[in-house]
Design a protein around this motif. Structure first.
Motif, PDB file in Angstrom:
ATOM      1  N   ALA A 180      -0.021  -3.191   7.804  1.00  0.00           N
ATOM      2  CA  ALA A 180       1.095  -2.931   6.887  1.00  0.00           C
ATOM      3  C   ALA A 180       1.688  -4.185   6.254  1.00  0.00           C
ATOM      4  O   ALA A 180       2.745  -4.109   5.623  1.00  0.00           O
ATOM      5  CB  ALA A 180       2.200  -2.159   7.621  1.00  0.00           C
ATOM      6  N   ALA A 181       1.036  -5.325   6.392  1.00  0.00           N
ATOM      7  CA  ALA A 181       1.581  -6.552   5.810  1.00  0.00           C
ATOM      8  C   ALA A 181       1.499  -6.547   4.288  1.00  0.00           C
ATOM      9  O   ALA A 181       2.169  -7.330   3.613  1.00  0.00           O
ATOM     10  CB  ALA A 181       0.865  -7.776   6.371  1.00  0.00           C
ATOM     11  N   GLY A 182       0.663  -5.672   3.733  1.00  0.00           N
ATOM     12  CA  GLY A 182       0.518  -5.592   2.278  1.00  0.00           C
ATOM     13  C   GLY A 182      -0.358  -4.425   1.918  1.00  0.00           C
ATOM     14  O   GLY A 182      -0.712  -3.597   2.762  1.00  0.00           O
ATOM     15  N   GLY A 183      -0.741  -4.337   0.652  1.00  0.00           N
ATOM     16  CA  GLY A 183      -1.653  -3.302   0.201  1.00  0.00           C
ATOM     17  C   GLY A 183      -1.131  -1.899   0.433  1.00  0.00           C
ATOM     18  O   GLY A 183       0.077  -1.640   0.381  1.00  0.00           O
ATOM     19  N   GLY A 213      -9.644   7.756  -2.902  1.00  0.00           N
ATOM     20  CA  GLY A 213     -10.741   7.145  -3.626  1.00  0.00           C
ATOM     21  C   GLY A 213     -10.328   5.726  -3.982  1.00  0.00           C
ATOM     22  O   GLY A 213      -9.367   5.186  -3.406  1.00  0.00           O
ATOM     23  N   PRO A 214     -11.006   5.075  -4.920  1.00  0.00           N
ATOM     24  CA  PRO A 214     -10.658   3.703  -5.305  1.00  0.00           C
ATOM     25  C   PRO A 214      -9.211   3.626  -5.791  1.00  0.00           C
ATOM     26  O   PRO A 214      -8.794   4.403  -6.653  1.00  0.00           O
ATOM     27  CB  PRO A 214     -11.636   3.394  -6.442  1.00  0.00           C
ATOM     28  N   GLN A 215      -8.462   2.698  -5.211  1.00  0.00           N
ATOM     29  CA  GLN A 215      -7.051   2.556  -5.538  1.00  0.00           C
ATOM     30  C   GLN A 215      -6.789   1.290  -6.354  1.00  0.00           C
ATOM     31  O   GLN A 215      -7.520   0.298  -6.256  1.00  0.00           O
ATOM     32  CB  GLN A 215      -6.214   2.511  -4.250  1.00  0.00           C
ATOM     33  N   ASP A 216      -5.728   1.331  -7.132  1.00  0.00           N
ATOM     34  CA  ASP A 216      -5.331   0.175  -7.941  1.00  0.00           C
ATOM     35  C   ASP A 216      -4.549  -0.797  -7.055  1.00  0.00           C
ATOM     36  O   ASP A 216      -3.325  -0.884  -7.118  1.00  0.00           O
ATOM     37  CB  ASP A 216      -4.485   0.639  -9.126  1.00  0.00           C
ATOM     38  N   LEU A 217      -5.306  -1.512  -6.227  1.00  0.00           N
ATOM     39  CA  LEU A 217      -4.731  -2.445  -5.258  1.00  0.00           C
ATOM     40  C   LEU A 217      -5.392  -3.814  -5.400  1.00  0.00           C
ATOM     41  O   LEU A 217      -6.580  -3.901  -5.744  1.00  0.00           O
ATOM     42  CB  LEU A 217      -4.954  -1.933  -3.830  1.00  0.00           C
ATOM     43  N   PRO A 218      -4.665  -4.877  -5.101  1.00  0.00           N
ATOM     44  CA  PRO A 218      -5.238  -6.220  -5.174  1.00  0.00           C
ATOM     45  C   PRO A 218      -6.518  -6.372  -4.365  1.00  0.00           C
ATOM     46  O   PRO A 218      -7.463  -7.026  -4.803  1.00  0.00           O
ATOM     47  CB  PRO A 218      -4.114  -7.114  -4.639  1.00  0.00           C
ATOM     48  N   VAL A 219      -6.572  -5.755  -3.166  1.00  0.00           N
ATOM     49  CA  VAL A 219      -7.745  -5.902  -2.307  1.00  0.00           C
ATOM     50  C   VAL A 219      -8.980  -5.293  -2.957  1.00  0.00           C
ATOM     51  O   VAL A 219     -10.104  -5.793  -2.783  1.00  0.00           O
ATOM     52  CB  VAL A 219      -7.497  -5.281  -0.908  1.00  0.00           C
ATOM     53  N   VAL A 220      -8.797  -4.225  -3.728  1.00  0.00           N
ATOM     54  CA  VAL A 220      -9.924  -3.593  -4.415  1.00  0.00           C
ATOM     55  C   VAL A 220     -10.460  -4.519  -5.496  1.00  0.00           C
ATOM     56  O   VAL A 220     -11.668  -4.747  -5.616  1.00  0.00           O
ATOM     57  CB  VAL A 220      -9.496  -2.234  -5.017  1.00  0.00           C
ATOM     58  N   GLY A 263      -6.698   5.081  -8.501  1.00  0.00           N
ATOM     59  CA  GLY A 263      -5.597   5.839  -7.929  1.00  0.00           C
ATOM     60  C   GLY A 263      -4.320   5.035  -7.786  1.00  0.00           C
ATOM     61  O   GLY A 263      -4.320   3.804  -7.814  1.00  0.00           O
ATOM     62  N   ARG A 264      -3.218   5.763  -7.628  1.00  0.00           N
ATOM     63  CA  ARG A 264      -1.909   5.143  -7.433  1.00  0.00           C
ATOM     64  C   ARG A 264      -1.594   5.114  -5.934  1.00  0.00           C
ATOM     65  O   ARG A 264      -1.403   6.179  -5.331  1.00  0.00           O
ATOM     66  CB  ARG A 264      -0.825   5.923  -8.162  1.00  0.00           C
ATOM     67  N   PRO A 265      -1.511   3.928  -5.328  1.00  0.00           N
ATOM     68  CA  PRO A 265      -1.220   3.867  -3.895  1.00  0.00           C
ATOM     69  C   PRO A 265       0.124   4.481  -3.532  1.00  0.00           C
ATOM     70  O   PRO A 265       0.295   4.997  -2.423  1.00  0.00           O
ATOM     71  CB  PRO A 265      -1.259   2.363  -3.590  1.00  0.00           C
ATOM     72  N   GLU A 266       1.059   4.476  -4.465  1.00  0.00           N
ATOM     73  CA  GLU A 266       2.371   5.079  -4.186  1.00  0.00           C
ATOM     74  C   GLU A 266       2.248   6.574  -3.924  1.00  0.00           C
ATOM     75  O   GLU A 266       2.962   7.132  -3.094  1.00  0.00           O
ATOM     76  CB  GLU A 266       3.332   4.834  -5.362  1.00  0.00           C
ATOM     77  N   PHE A 267       1.311   7.218  -4.628  1.00  0.00           N
ATOM     78  CA  PHE A 267       1.118   8.657  -4.410  1.00  0.00           C
ATOM     79  C   PHE A 267       0.461   8.916  -3.058  1.00  0.00           C
ATOM     80  O   PHE A 267       0.817   9.871  -2.360  1.00  0.00           O
ATOM     81  CB  PHE A 267       0.289   9.274  -5.531  1.00  0.00           C
ATOM     82  N   VAL A 268      -0.499   8.078  -2.694  1.00  0.00           N
ATOM     83  CA  VAL A 268      -1.119   8.212  -1.374  1.00  0.00           C
ATOM     84  C   VAL A 268      -0.047   8.063  -0.292  1.00  0.00           C
ATOM     85  O   VAL A 268      -0.029   8.808   0.695  1.00  0.00           O
ATOM     86  CB  VAL A 268      -2.229   7.159  -1.185  1.00  0.00           C
TER      87      VAL A 268
END
Length: 249
Positions: free
Chosen positions: A13-16, A186-193, A215-220
């Motif tokens: 939970a430190a990020g992403g 599925g694939p998320q719009d995240l820095p790690v991706v 995808g939007r991580p906020e929705f997940v």
């Protein structure tokens, strides 16, 4: 959210995505422990949610170590009295060609994604069952459903195992007031991706998504919050998809 504020532990939970999930749970009034291999980053993320430390705390936790979950459980019960929610989010993704994956690499990826989820479910599942209440949400992946298109076979195999573990623990714990569910992004719009998937491959993947976007991580995170709610007591053993239409069933 219905009912009273709860205590939640989120791994990785430190990020992403994990950080997003922790923030959403905290915004709902829950007390949240943000755990991560990087204790300093976890503490920093927790301080951003609550500088006083009264409702958010950062802890070191290596999900590959079952005893680390026991220690985190004991620390949180000492701090806040009880734990009600576990989110098994910590993951390790690696893009490698199938025939180039070494035994060491396979073990490392499976150790975090699958073994870590098993340890968390086992330690907190037993604890929640004893308390007569609990919510466990495992973060699975589209890769575990379709064999993976932008990740390695070890990651896909591990996430497929997470979906199966979710059902096994759900069946075992249901009579004791504990629900166990999974969310499969599925694939998320995240820095790690963007950091781990080559740009050309990510563009190809995005073009294949029927909705045409990551995808939007906020929705997940909102899906996790809903599955963690008091009134989510009729849903267990489920896997909720959020993949833009890449996988339909």
């Amino acid at each position: 959210m219905t009912g009273t504020a709860r205590v939640a532990l989120v791994t990785g939970a430190a990020g992403g995505l994990g950080g997003c999930i922790a923030a959403r749970l905290h915004a709902q009034g829950h007390k949240v422990a943000l755990t991560d291999l990087d204790a300093e980053a976890a503490a920093k993320a927790a301080a951003e949610l609550d500088p006083t430390g009264e409702s958010a705390v950062g802890l070191a936790l290596d999900v590959r170590d079952k005893d680390a979950f026991v220690q985190a459980r004991d620390e949180l019960t000492a701090r806040w009295g009880q734990v009600h929610i576990l989110v098994n989010n910590a993951g390790h993704s690696k893009v490698e060609s199938l025939m180039d994956i070494t035994p060491e690499s396979f073990t490392a990826v499976v150790g975090t994604n699958l073994n870590g989820t098993f340890h968390g479910c086992q330690v907190f599942g037993a604890y929640f069952a004893e308390q007569g209440y609990g919510r466990i949400v495992n973060i699975a992946s589209l890769a575990g459903q379709n064999g993976g298109t932008a990740t390695g076979a070890h990651y896909a195999a591990a996430k497929g195992g997470v979906a199966t573990l979710t059902k096994v623990f759900a069946r075992d714990l249901a009579p004791r007031g504990v629900t166990v569910n999974a969310v499969s992004p599925g694939p998320q719009d995240l820095p790690v991706v963007h950091r781990t998937v080559p740009a050309e491959k990510l563009a190809q993947t995005t073009a294949m998504i029927p909705l045409g976007r990551l995808g939007r991580p906020e929705f997940v995170a909102d899906m996790v919050v809903l599955l963690s709610a008091d009134h989510a007591d009729s849903v267990t053993g489920a896997c909720w998809d959020a993949n833009g239409g890449l996988y339909m069933r």
